[in-house]
Write a protein that holds these residues in place. Structure first.
Motif, PDB file in Angstrom:
ATOM      1  N   UNK A   1       6.536   4.022   9.498  1.00 54.21           N
ATOM      2  CA  UNK A   1       5.207   4.544   9.815  1.00 54.21           C
ATOM      3  C   UNK A   1       5.185   6.070   9.952  1.00 54.21           C
ATOM      4  N   UNK A   2       6.301   6.718   9.658  1.00 55.31           N
ATOM      5  CA  UNK A   2       6.388   8.180   9.733  1.00 55.31           C
ATOM      6  C   UNK A   2       5.873   8.764   8.418  1.00 55.31           C
ATOM      7  N   UNK A   3       4.631   9.219   8.405  1.00 51.29           N
ATOM      8  CA  UNK A   3       4.010   9.665   7.155  1.00 51.29           C
ATOM      9  C   UNK A   3       4.685  10.897   6.580  1.00 51.29           C
ATOM     10  N   UNK A   4       5.239  11.758   7.437  1.00 48.19           N
ATOM     11  CA  UNK A   4       5.957  12.933   6.934  1.00 48.19           C
ATOM     12  C   UNK A   4       7.206  12.493   6.182  1.00 48.19           C
ATOM     13  N   UNK A   5       7.917  11.527   6.733  1.00 49.61           N
ATOM     14  CA  UNK A   5       9.120  11.006   6.079  1.00 49.61           C
ATOM     15  C   UNK A   5       8.754  10.290   4.776  1.00 49.61           C
ATOM     16  N   UNK A   6       7.653   9.533   4.794  1.00 47.73           N
ATOM     17  CA  UNK A   6       7.178   8.860   3.587  1.00 47.73           C
ATOM     18  C   UNK A   6       6.867   9.880   2.494  1.00 47.73           C
TER      19      UNK A   6
ATOM     20  N   UNK B   1      14.990   2.411   0.989  1.00 48.16           N
ATOM     21  CA  UNK B   1      15.629   1.868   2.193  1.00 48.16           C
ATOM     22  C   UNK B   1      15.727   2.916   3.295  1.00 48.16           C
ATOM     23  N   UNK B   2      15.673   4.177   2.924  1.00 45.60           N
ATOM     24  CA  UNK B   2      15.712   5.245   3.929  1.00 45.60           C
ATOM     25  C   UNK B   2      14.468   5.240   4.811  1.00 45.60           C
ATOM     26  N   UNK B   3      13.428   4.520   4.396  1.00 50.83           N
ATOM     27  CA  UNK B   3      12.245   4.391   5.243  1.00 50.83           C
ATOM     28  C   UNK B   3      12.604   3.722   6.565  1.00 50.83           C
ATOM     29  N   UNK B   4      13.591   2.821   6.532  1.00 51.20           N
ATOM     30  CA  UNK B   4      14.009   2.152   7.763  1.00 51.20           C
ATOM     31  C   UNK B   4      14.724   3.114   8.713  1.00 51.20           C
ATOM     32  N   UNK B   5      15.221   4.215   8.191  1.00 50.44           N
ATOM     33  CA  UNK B   5      15.945   5.177   9.029  1.00 50.44           C
ATOM     34  C   UNK B   5      14.975   6.194   9.629  1.00 50.44           C
ATOM     35  N   UNK B   6      14.148   6.799   8.790  1.00 54.37           N
ATOM     36  CA  UNK B   6      13.216   7.813   9.267  1.00 54.37           C
ATOM     37  C   UNK B   6      11.970   7.245   9.898  1.00 54.37           C
ATOM     38  N   UNK B   7      11.684   5.972   9.636  1.00 52.23           N
ATOM     39  CA  UNK B   7      10.501   5.342  10.204  1.00 52.23           C
ATOM     40  C   UNK B   7       9.508   4.962   9.132  1.00 52.23           C
TER      41      UNK B   7
ATOM     42  N   UNK C   1      15.335  -2.329  14.967  1.00 52.22           N
ATOM     43  CA  UNK C   1      14.248  -1.454  14.524  1.00 52.22           C
ATOM     44  C   UNK C   1      13.302  -1.241  15.706  1.00 52.22           C
ATOM     45  N   UNK C   2      12.808  -0.019  15.852  1.00 54.43           N
ATOM     46  CA  UNK C   2      12.009   0.361  17.011  1.00 54.43           C
ATOM     47  C   UNK C   2      10.535   0.043  16.788  1.00 54.43           C
ATOM     48  N   UNK C   3       9.706   0.385  17.781  1.00 58.64           N
ATOM     49  CA  UNK C   3       8.265   0.192  17.654  1.00 58.64           C
ATOM     50  C   UNK C   3       7.687   1.061  16.544  1.00 58.64           C
ATOM     51  N   UNK C   4       8.354   2.187  16.249  1.00 53.44           N
ATOM     52  CA  UNK C   4       7.914   3.067  15.168  1.00 53.44           C
ATOM     53  C   UNK C   4       8.475   2.610  13.820  1.00 53.44           C
ATOM     54  N   UNK C   5       9.118   1.431  13.812  1.00 54.42           N
ATOM     55  CA  UNK C   5       9.699   0.842  12.603  1.00 54.42           C
ATOM     56  C   UNK C   5      10.788   1.717  12.028  1.00 54.42           C
ATOM     57  N   UNK C   6      11.604   2.296  12.899  1.00 53.62           N
ATOM     58  CA  UNK C   6      12.785   3.063  12.504  1.00 53.62           C
ATOM     59  C   UNK C   6      13.992   2.419  13.168  1.00 53.62           C
ATOM     60  N   UNK C   7      15.142   2.481  12.509  1.00 54.61           N
ATOM     61  CA  UNK C   7      16.329   1.846  13.049  1.00 54.61           C
ATOM     62  C   UNK C   7      16.747   2.472  14.379  1.00 54.61           C
ATOM     63  N   UNK C   8      17.206   1.629  15.275  1.00 50.86           N
ATOM     64  CA  UNK C   8      17.685   2.094  16.578  1.00 50.86           C
ATOM     65  C   UNK C   8      19.196   2.251  16.589  1.00 50.86           C
TER      66      UNK C   8
ATOM     67  N   UNK D   1       0.841  -1.209   0.000  1.00 46.79           N
ATOM     68  CA  UNK D   1       0.000   0.000   0.000  1.00 46.79           C
ATOM     69  C   UNK D   1       0.871   1.253   0.000  1.00 46.79           C
ATOM     70  N   UNK D   2       1.942   1.225   0.777  1.00 46.06           N
ATOM     71  CA  UNK D   2       2.831   2.381   0.863  1.00 46.06           C
ATOM     72  C   UNK D   2       3.536   2.633  -0.471  1.00 46.06           C
TER      73      UNK D   2
END
Length: 234
Positions: A187-192, A179-185, A106-113, A45-46
């Motif tokens: 589920x972070x819609x602004x980053x998407x 792949x940068x989605x894993x860095x910014x998150x 990866x965190x709960x927000x699906x961003x790398x820790x 979907x994304x």
């Protein structure tokens, strides 16, 4: 999916009965399968939402050419082929996310820790912007008027294959940015939205190759800053 990640109860009566009917190992496998399906579906979907704006000019051009040359509606087949290849990418991304989740990267927000992993991904994505593969795929995506007439294939299957081929070029152009989605998150819609805008700008505005290389410089600088941050604040 968020409830599952936080360990909250999400089962209804049917899932409770199913869990009771299965062995612990089978129940764990079923739960992992459901989780993976949800993650993969989220990625599909994304990807549709992120890539449709930049793919729209090619789809509209294909539609216009189809109306002139034939009465057969093959637009849906072309679009299905385009997103079939992105669906394959989504499954691979979901597998990568699952691995990162199990390793705690990866965190709960699906961003790398991990600052090291995040900085490395930034630098790798930035360097990719300077590669011949990036330039070739980007030039293809920016020149659908040259590609479509020369690769026109008959029938619904032909349109689907054209969509797959165009989608393969598009994945080749944008996979590193995704792949940068894993860095910014994830589920972070602004980053998407930000990454989708970068893709759109590179494919639509004049000087796309130059814009890609500028983005590459910015990404490398961000990656170096991210790697240096733990050292500075240690």
């Amino acid at each position: 999916m968020a409830a599952r990640m936080m360990g909250m109860p999400v089962g209804d009566a049917a899932s409770t009965m199913l869990g009771a009917a299965l062995s612990p190992g089978a129940a764990a496998l079923a739960d992992a399968t459901v989780n993976f399906f949800l993650v993969a579906l989220m990625w599909v979907v994304m990807m549709v939402g992120m890539m449709m704006p930049s793919a729209a000019p090619t789809i509209l051009l294909f539609s216009a050419l189809e109306r002139k040359r034939t009465a057969t509606d093959r637009i849906a087949s072309f679009v299905a082929g385009y997103f079939a290849i992105w669906s394959a990418f989504s499954i691979a991304a979901a597998a990568a996310q699952t691995v990162l989740s199990h390793t705690g990267l990866i965190s709960m927000q699906m961003a790398t820790t991990s600052a090291v992993l995040g900085g490395t991904v930034f630098i790798a994505a930035g360097l990719f912007e300077f590669t011949p593969l990036k330039e070739r795929c980007l030039v293809h995506c920016r020149s659908p008027l040259e590609w479509i007439p020369r690769h026109m294939r008959p029938g619904q299957l032909g349109a689907f294959r054209m969509g797959v081929e165009h989608g393969a070029y598009c994945v080749g152009c944008c996979w590193a940015l995704m792949l940068l989605l894993f860095v910014g998150g994830v589920m972070n819609l602004i980053w998407v939205a930000f990454l989708a805008t970068i893709v759109l700008v590179q494919k639509v505005l004049p000087g796309g190759v130059t814009l890609a290389r500028f983005a590459g410089v910015v990404l490398v600088v961000c990656g170096i800053a991210l790697l240096a941050r733990p050292l500075i604040f240690a």
